[in-house]
Scaffold this active site. Structure first.
Site, PDB file in Angstrom:
ATOM      1  N   ASP A 130       3.204  10.416  17.648  1.00 33.08           N
ATOM      2  CA  ASP A 130       2.552  10.294  16.350  1.00 33.08           C
ATOM      3  C   ASP A 130       1.033  10.372  16.502  1.00 33.08           C
ATOM      4  OD1 ASP A 130       2.968   9.564  13.395  1.00 33.08           O
ATOM      5  OD2 ASP A 130       1.548   8.035  14.015  1.00 33.08           O
ATOM      6  N   GLU A 147      -5.945  27.667   0.823  1.00 34.26           N
ATOM      7  CA  GLU A 147      -4.720  28.419   1.136  1.00 34.26           C
ATOM      8  C   GLU A 147      -3.926  27.817   2.288  1.00 34.26           C
ATOM      9  OE1 GLU A 147      -4.750  32.658   1.158  1.00 34.26           O
ATOM     10  OE2 GLU A 147      -6.424  32.788  -0.253  1.00 34.26           O
ATOM     11  N   GLN A 156      -2.525  -5.929  11.736  1.00 36.77           N
ATOM     12  CA  GLN A 156      -1.228  -6.552  11.968  1.00 36.77           C
ATOM     13  C   GLN A 156      -1.249  -7.723  12.947  1.00 36.77           C
ATOM     14  OE1 GLN A 156       1.875  -3.738  12.858  1.00 36.77           O
ATOM     15  NE2 GLN A 156       1.466  -2.498  11.030  1.00 36.77           N
ATOM     16  N   SER A 179      -3.050  -5.942  -5.204  1.00 34.35           N
ATOM     17  CA  SER A 179      -1.714  -5.354  -5.362  1.00 34.35           C
ATOM     18  C   SER A 179      -0.705  -6.330  -5.958  1.00 34.35           C
ATOM     19  CB  SER A 179      -1.191  -4.866  -4.007  1.00 34.35           C
ATOM     20  OG  SER A 179      -2.006  -3.846  -3.484  1.00 34.35           O
ATOM     21  N   HIS A 186       5.648   1.948  12.404  1.00 30.75           N
ATOM     22  CA  HIS A 186       4.897   2.629  13.460  1.00 30.75           C
ATOM     23  C   HIS A 186       4.899   1.702  14.661  1.00 30.75           C
ATOM     24  CE1 HIS A 186       2.094   5.084  15.556  1.00 30.75           C
ATOM     25  NE2 HIS A 186       0.983   4.431  15.234  1.00 30.75           N
ATOM     26  N   GLY A 242       0.825  -1.201   0.000  1.00 30.98           N
ATOM     27  CA  GLY A 242       0.000   0.000   0.000  1.00 30.98           C
ATOM     28  C   GLY A 242       0.856   1.247   0.000  1.00 30.98           C
ATOM     29  N   GLN A 256       2.905   2.877   2.181  1.00 24.63           N
ATOM     30  CA  GLN A 256       4.316   2.734   2.549  1.00 24.63           C
ATOM     31  C   GLN A 256       4.961   1.535   1.866  1.00 24.63           C
ATOM     32  OE1 GLN A 256       6.433   4.622   4.313  1.00 24.63           O
ATOM     33  NE2 GLN A 256       4.939   6.195   4.849  1.00 24.63           N
ATOM     34  N   GLU A 293      -1.341  13.473  15.100  1.00 28.66           N
ATOM     35  CA  GLU A 293      -2.442  13.209  14.171  1.00 28.66           C
ATOM     36  C   GLU A 293      -3.771  13.724  14.722  1.00 28.66           C
ATOM     37  OE1 GLU A 293      -0.626   9.016  12.351  1.00 28.66           O
ATOM     38  OE2 GLU A 293      -2.170   8.989  13.901  1.00 28.66           O
TER      39      GLU A 293
END
Length: 333
Positions: A191, A231, A86, A53, A108, A26, A28, A195
């Site tokens: 992280d 912007e 995972q 994939s 991660h 995907g 990464q 986010e």
């Protein structure tokens, strides 16, 4: 300031005789696999049978096999599928194929930090976490540059886990920009916080709120979109290039005065206190438990919110305006 490790530090040759399995192709996964291959490393891609994939990875010149077969054949196994998927894949396809001396890698720290994956003690565990999406990791590599990355070693059974992590960071091009050392805990918690409070949750709610206030006041939605959404990239690009000072140098004095006089009326002490609560929830595992439970019951709240947000007026107006921006190009692999 902590040391930034560059290419001369990171080309350790620890992976010269090893095979790397990239599990997933995907965002990464496609970048890691192709960059490693073009850097001269031995790479295979692991996917589930029937994956859409599969053909795409083969078309990129990569050897593809099932995740279990890839884990069995590889010395280093990098897991690059979604966090929530995972643990099941690890138990089913990877753990039975983990032999002493192999290395398990992540981009991660979520599943290691929160104990969802608990590798045996006789393998290396490390992390290389690029600070950018996969298409950026790929396009920067092709242009001779790189996206910086964090690295961490959680288990060093072989005594060479750090060298393996460095060589991996070199292989995907991250060492061109620099590797910064961290821990699985620190990477995961910062992280998630970034986010939720700033990059995704904070920024999207801020832009959406600005859009809504202008539209409610009778201003054209198109104008509101330009001012509060479009912007944003122009401002952030200047910040990324030279910090807040570069941005403030580039904007008008009127805008700079508004920055100083109004910003703290929007991001208040109450906002900062709420951010501290969010951080505590992350540190104490509350967010992780909620996300794990949401997935276990079929993601009803997540999917409902996704549909609701996709139907917001700001999205509809944005799609129409972006279709007229002929200079925009979609990211390429």
């Amino acid at each position: 300031m902590k040391k930034i490790y560059k290419e001369n530090d990171c080309r350790t040759h620890a992976l010269d005789s090893k095979t790397i399995a990239v599990i997933g192709f995907g965002s990464q996964g496609h970048a890691h696999a192709q960059n490693l291959k073009e850097s001269g490393f031995s790479v295979i891609v692991g996917l589930y049978a029937g994956s859409k994939s599969w053909a795409r990875a083969e078309a990129a010149g990569l050897s593809v096999m099932t995740a279990a077969d890839a884990a069995a054949a590889a010395d280093v196994i990098m897991i690059l599928i979604n966090d929530e998927k995972q643990p099941e894949l690890y138990e089913k396809d990877i753990l039975p194929n983990l032999k002493p001396g192999k290395a398990l890698a992540f981009a991660h720290g979520f599943n290691i930090h929160y104990g969802r994956i608990q590798p045996p003690a006789d393998i290396d565990v490390f992390m290389i976490a690029p600070k950018g999406p996969g298409h950026t990791v790929r396009c920067q590599y092709k242009e001779g540059r790189g996206v910086p990355a964090l690295f961490a070693v959680n288990q060093d059974c072989s005594g060479t886990a750090r060298d393996i992590a460095f060589d991996y960071g070199y292989g995907i091009g991250a060492a061109r920009a620099g590797l910064l050392e961290t821990s699985f805990r620190e990477e995961t918690e910062t992280d998630l916080f970034g986010e939720q409070c700033v990059l995704c949750g904070g920024v999207t709610e801020l832009m959406k709120a600005g859009f809504e206030v202008l539209v409610e006041a009778g201003y054209d939605p198109e104008n509101a979109y330009y001012e509060c959404v479009h912007e944003m990239k122009l401002i952030i690009d200047m910040v990324a290039e030279g910090g807040f000072s570069r941005m403030r140098y580039s904007i008008s004095d009127t805008a700079e005065y508004g920055d100083y006089s109004i910003g703290r009326r929007i991001i208040t002490d109450e906002t900062r206190q709420e951010m501290r609560k969010v951080l505590r929830d992350i540190q104490e595992g509350v967010f992780a438990r909620n996300w794990i439970l949401e997935n276990q019951v079929g993601r009803p709240n997540f999917m409902a919110r996704r549909r609701l947000e996709a139907d917001h007026q700001v999205e509809k107006v944005g799609r129409e305006l972006r279709s007229m921006m002929s200079w925009r190009e979609e990211p390429q692999d």
